[in-house]
Motif scaffolding. Structure first.
Motif, PDB file in Angstrom:
ATOM      1  N   THR A   1       6.134   3.551  -0.929  1.00  0.00           N
ATOM      2  CA  THR A   1       6.862   1.707  -0.855  1.00  0.00           C
ATOM      3  C   THR A   1       6.610   2.075  -2.113  1.00  0.00           C
ATOM      4  O   THR A   1       7.630   0.688  -1.723  1.00  0.00           O
ATOM      5  CB  THR A   1       5.423   2.456   0.704  1.00  0.00           C
ATOM      6  OG1 THR A   1       5.216   3.376   1.470  1.00  0.00           O
ATOM      7  CG2 THR A   1       5.210   0.705   1.298  1.00  0.00           C
TER       8      THR A   1
ATOM      9  N   GLY B   1       3.843   6.712  -2.692  1.00  0.00           N
ATOM     10  CA  GLY B   1       4.998   6.683  -3.693  1.00  0.00           C
ATOM     11  C   GLY B   1       5.692   6.418  -3.139  1.00  0.00           C
ATOM     12  O   GLY B   1       7.175   5.233  -3.705  1.00  0.00           O
TER      13      GLY B   1
ATOM     14  N   PHE C   1      -4.979  13.195   4.166  1.00  0.00           N
ATOM     15  CA  PHE C   1      -4.330  13.361   5.023  1.00  0.00           C
ATOM     16  C   PHE C   1      -4.389  13.028   6.863  1.00  0.00           C
ATOM     17  O   PHE C   1      -4.292  11.839   7.626  1.00  0.00           O
ATOM     18  CB  PHE C   1      -2.108  14.398   5.177  1.00  0.00           C
ATOM     19  CG  PHE C   1      -1.923  13.549   6.634  1.00  0.00           C
ATOM     20  CD1 PHE C   1      -0.654  13.035   6.125  1.00  0.00           C
ATOM     21  CD2 PHE C   1      -2.003  14.711   7.551  1.00  0.00           C
ATOM     22  CE1 PHE C   1       0.221  13.163   7.702  1.00  0.00           C
ATOM     23  CE2 PHE C   1      -0.828  14.275   8.769  1.00  0.00           C
ATOM     24  CZ  PHE C   1      -0.044  13.789   8.523  1.00  0.00           C
TER      25      PHE C   1
ATOM     26  N   PHE D   1       9.925   7.005  12.751  1.00  0.00           N
ATOM     27  CA  PHE D   1       9.408   5.764  14.076  1.00  0.00           C
ATOM     28  C   PHE D   1       8.234   5.580  13.440  1.00  0.00           C
ATOM     29  O   PHE D   1       7.818   6.029  12.992  1.00  0.00           O
ATOM     30  CB  PHE D   1      10.190   7.687  14.930  1.00  0.00           C
ATOM     31  CG  PHE D   1       8.980   8.652  15.031  1.00  0.00           C
ATOM     32  CD1 PHE D   1       7.432   7.962  14.851  1.00  0.00           C
ATOM     33  CD2 PHE D   1       9.782   9.745  14.573  1.00  0.00           C
ATOM     34  CE1 PHE D   1       6.779   9.380  15.144  1.00  0.00           C
ATOM     35  CE2 PHE D   1       8.678  11.368  14.546  1.00  0.00           C
ATOM     36  CZ  PHE D   1       7.390  10.705  14.511  1.00  0.00           C
TER      37      PHE D   1
ATOM     38  N   TYR E   1       0.943  -1.242   0.268  1.00  0.00           N
ATOM     39  CA  TYR E   1       0.369   0.146  -0.043  1.00  0.00           C
ATOM     40  C   TYR E   1       1.172   0.297  -0.010  1.00  0.00           C
ATOM     41  O   TYR E   1       1.859   0.795   0.568  1.00  0.00           O
ATOM     42  CB  TYR E   1      -0.221  -0.652   1.876  1.00  0.00           C
ATOM     43  CG  TYR E   1      -1.634   1.738   1.320  1.00  0.00           C
ATOM     44  CD1 TYR E   1      -3.176   0.543   0.119  1.00  0.00           C
ATOM     45  CD2 TYR E   1      -1.638   2.559   1.152  1.00  0.00           C
ATOM     46  CE1 TYR E   1      -3.786   2.094  -0.135  1.00  0.00           C
ATOM     47  CE2 TYR E   1      -1.948   3.859   1.671  1.00  0.00           C
ATOM     48  CZ  TYR E   1      -3.611   3.441   0.634  1.00  0.00           C
ATOM     49  OH  TYR E   1      -4.241   4.634   0.832  1.00  0.00           O
TER      50      TYR E   1
ATOM     51  N   GLU F   1       8.945   4.097   6.675  1.00  0.00           N
ATOM     52  CA  GLU F   1       8.784   5.388   7.828  1.00  0.00           C
ATOM     53  C   GLU F   1       9.445   6.788   7.477  1.00  0.00           C
ATOM     54  O   GLU F   1      10.333   7.149   6.995  1.00  0.00           O
ATOM     55  CB  GLU F   1       9.132   5.224   8.876  1.00  0.00           C
ATOM     56  CG  GLU F   1      10.519   4.611   9.330  1.00  0.00           C
ATOM     57  CD  GLU F   1      11.127   4.309  10.655  1.00  0.00           C
ATOM     58  OE1 GLU F   1      10.448   3.689  11.364  1.00  0.00           O
ATOM     59  OE2 GLU F   1      12.199   4.581  10.869  1.00  0.00           O
ATOM     60  N   GLY F   2       8.977   7.451   8.022  1.00  0.00           N
ATOM     61  CA  GLY F   2       9.907   9.065   8.052  1.00  0.00           C
ATOM     62  C   GLY F   2      10.823   9.097   8.948  1.00  0.00           C
ATOM     63  O   GLY F   2      11.613   9.422   8.216  1.00  0.00           O
TER      64      GLY F   2
ATOM     65  N   PRO G   1       3.271   1.730   4.577  1.00  0.00           N
ATOM     66  CA  PRO G   1       3.595   2.803   5.510  1.00  0.00           C
ATOM     67  C   PRO G   1       2.986   3.286   6.888  1.00  0.00           C
ATOM     68  O   PRO G   1       2.238   2.557   7.243  1.00  0.00           O
ATOM     69  CB  PRO G   1       3.129   4.353   4.670  1.00  0.00           C
ATOM     70  CG  PRO G   1       2.126   3.444   4.281  1.00  0.00           C
ATOM     71  CD  PRO G   1       2.164   2.312   3.263  1.00  0.00           C
ATOM     72  N   VAL G   2       4.583   3.665   7.484  1.00  0.00           N
ATOM     73  CA  VAL G   2       4.113   3.889   8.747  1.00  0.00           C
ATOM     74  C   VAL G   2       3.176   4.806   8.784  1.00  0.00           C
ATOM     75  O   VAL G   2       3.142   6.087   8.287  1.00  0.00           O
ATOM     76  CB  VAL G   2       5.276   3.964   9.982  1.00  0.00           C
ATOM     77  CG1 VAL G   2       4.728   4.274  10.809  1.00  0.00           C
ATOM     78  CG2 VAL G   2       6.538   2.778  10.047  1.00  0.00           C
ATOM     79  N   TRP G   3       1.713   4.852   9.533  1.00  0.00           N
ATOM     80  CA  TRP G   3       0.851   5.878   9.884  1.00  0.00           C
ATOM     81  C   TRP G   3       0.867   5.491  11.759  1.00  0.00           C
ATOM     82  O   TRP G   3       0.530   4.942  12.051  1.00  0.00           O
ATOM     83  CB  TRP G   3      -0.623   5.360   9.182  1.00  0.00           C
ATOM     84  CG  TRP G   3      -0.858   5.627   7.936  1.00  0.00           C
ATOM     85  CD1 TRP G   3       0.209   6.251   7.207  1.00  0.00           C
ATOM     86  CD2 TRP G   3      -1.649   5.848   7.014  1.00  0.00           C
ATOM     87  NE1 TRP G   3       0.207   6.506   5.827  1.00  0.00           N
ATOM     88  CE2 TRP G   3      -1.340   5.789   5.912  1.00  0.00           C
ATOM     89  CE3 TRP G   3      -2.731   5.036   7.636  1.00  0.00           C
ATOM     90  CZ2 TRP G   3      -1.894   5.948   4.694  1.00  0.00           C
ATOM     91  CZ3 TRP G   3      -4.035   5.201   6.047  1.00  0.00           C
ATOM     92  CH2 TRP G   3      -3.134   5.267   5.046  1.00  0.00           C
ATOM     93  N   ALA G   4       1.563   7.157  12.103  1.00  0.00           N
ATOM     94  CA  ALA G   4       0.329   7.222  13.930  1.00  0.00           C
ATOM     95  C   ALA G   4       1.441   5.947  14.856  1.00  0.00           C
ATOM     96  O   ALA G   4       0.940   5.540  15.641  1.00  0.00           O
ATOM     97  CB  ALA G   4      -0.929   7.020  14.041  1.00  0.00           C
TER      98      ALA G   4
HETATM   99  C1  LIG Z   1      -1.455   9.616   8.470  1.00  0.00           C
HETATM  100  C2  LIG Z   1      -0.291   9.551   8.332  1.00  0.00           C
HETATM  101  C3  LIG Z   1       0.774   9.279   9.558  1.00  0.00           C
HETATM  102  C4  LIG Z   1       1.982   9.295   9.484  1.00  0.00           C
HETATM  103  N1  LIG Z   1       3.155   8.651  10.764  1.00  0.00           N
HETATM  104  C5  LIG Z   1       3.931   9.077  10.719  1.00  0.00           C
HETATM  105  C6  LIG Z   1       4.552   8.080  12.203  1.00  0.00           C
HETATM  106  O1  LIG Z   1       3.803   7.924  12.790  1.00  0.00           O
HETATM  107  N2  LIG Z   1       5.954   8.119  11.996  1.00  0.00           N
HETATM  108  C7  LIG Z   1       6.845   8.176  10.738  1.00  0.00           C
HETATM  109  O2  LIG Z   1       8.052   7.763  10.739  1.00  0.00           O
HETATM  110  N3  LIG Z   1       6.032   8.466   9.786  1.00  0.00           N
HETATM  111  C8  LIG Z   1       5.002   8.562   9.775  1.00  0.00           C
HETATM  112  N4  LIG Z   1       4.642   9.169   8.301  1.00  0.00           N
HETATM  113  C9  LIG Z   1       4.871   9.580   6.539  1.00  0.00           C
HETATM  114  C10 LIG Z   1       4.807   7.874   6.187  1.00  0.00           C
HETATM  115  O3  LIG Z   1       5.725   7.255   7.285  1.00  0.00           O
HETATM  116  C11 LIG Z   1       6.473   8.258   5.408  1.00  0.00           C
HETATM  117  O4  LIG Z   1       6.483   9.268   4.949  1.00  0.00           O
HETATM  118  C12 LIG Z   1       6.254   7.215   4.214  1.00  0.00           C
HETATM  119  O5  LIG Z   1       7.286   7.130   3.753  1.00  0.00           O
HETATM  120  C13 LIG Z   1       5.187   7.694   3.133  1.00  0.00           C
HETATM  121  O6  LIG Z   1       5.171   6.410   2.260  1.00  0.00           O
HETATM  122  P1  LIG Z   1       4.023   5.879   0.993  1.00  0.00           P
HETATM  123  O7  LIG Z   1       4.828   7.006  -0.080  1.00  0.00           O
HETATM  124  O8  LIG Z   1       4.408   4.812   0.709  1.00  0.00           O
HETATM  125  O9  LIG Z   1       2.765   6.687   1.935  1.00  0.00           O
HETATM  126  C14 LIG Z   1       3.044   9.622   8.065  1.00  0.00           C
HETATM  127  C15 LIG Z   1       2.225   9.945   7.260  1.00  0.00           C
HETATM  128  C16 LIG Z   1       0.957   9.898   7.131  1.00  0.00           C
HETATM  129  C17 LIG Z   1       0.039  10.592   5.731  1.00  0.00           C
END
Ligand SMILES: Cc1cc2nc3c(=O)[nH]c(=O)nc-3n(C[C@H](O)[C@H](O)[C@H](O)COP(=O)(O)O)c2cc1C
Length: 175
Positions: free
Chosen positions: A18, A16, A51, A117, A12, A114-115, A84-87
């Motif tokens: 992941t 972009g 978001f 953490f 998922y 993850e960003g 991706p990591v969310w919250a």
């Molecule tokens: C709703 C939401 C919550 C997020 N929470 C975190 C978090 O708790 N820790 C973290 O390191 N990154 C967090 N991120 C950042 C994403 O995990 C990170 O940018 C990831 O690489 C996004 O992947 P994607 O481009 O495949 O969607 C969050 C992003 C979103 C949209």
């Protein structure tokens, strides 16, 4: 033993990151690939509103509605799921997919992006949703991307998957 190991990569991705790792892993592992599709399409998670909705889904552990996989999950020796990591946890669509298809998965590997953490907790939640212990895991961070270290991590992850699958198959031949 020479029979090719069938691998499916499922991911998922909202923005972009992941997807990119999933596609590169799929080409490195000669695997099939399929995105996790939510019912109603990807639009509801676009932009600032998307978001906030995604954040609330993650914080409140809300269930997402996902479409069943198009490919036959049970036909693969290994399924690798990326999210991706969310919250500080697993994103809702990946959790939902793993709850739906976990019982059909023969062997599981997991990765998350993850960003900075939350990756460890996300992997734990994904493993619990599938009801399976992964044979390999990997966390890609924003810093890995920034420092161009994600390729090294991805190669190591692919190598771990290959060697653990080979070891499992050898064991299966022995018993
Ligand atoms: C709703 C939401 C919550 C997020 N929470 C975190 C978090 O708790 N820790 C973290 O390191 N990154 C967090 N991120 C950042 C994403 O995990 C990170 O940018 C990831 O690489 C996004 O992947 P994607 O481009 O495949 O969607 C969050 C992003 C979103 C949209």
């Amino acid at each position: 033993m020479s029979e090719r190991c069938r691998i499916l990569i499922v991911y998922y991705s909202r923005t972009g990151t992941t997807r990119r790792d999933a596609e590169l892993l799929a080409s490195g592992l000669d695997a099939d690939i399929e995105p996790i599709r939510e019912r109603g399409g990807p639009q509801p998670r676009n932009g600032a509103r998307g978001f906030v909705r995604s954040l609330m889904d993650a914080l409140c552990h809300r269930h997402a509605e996902v479409m069943p996989a198009l490919l036959d999950v049970a036909a693969y020796d290994l399924v690798v799921v990326g999210a991706p990591v969310w919250a500080r946890g697993a994103c809702a669509p990946a959790r939902a997919w793993l709850e739906l298809h976990g019982p059909q998965v023969r062997r599981l590997a997991l990765f998350c992006c993850e960003g900075a953490f939350g990756g460890k907790e996300a992997l734990k939640q994904m493993s619990e949703a599938a009801g399976k212990v992964p044979l390999a895991t990997c966390v890609f961070t924003g810093s890995d991307l920034y420092r161009c270290k994600d390729g090294v991590k991805r190669d190591a992850f692919a190598q771990k998957i290959r060697s653990r699958m080979a070891a499992r198959r050898e064991m299966e031949w022995l018993v």
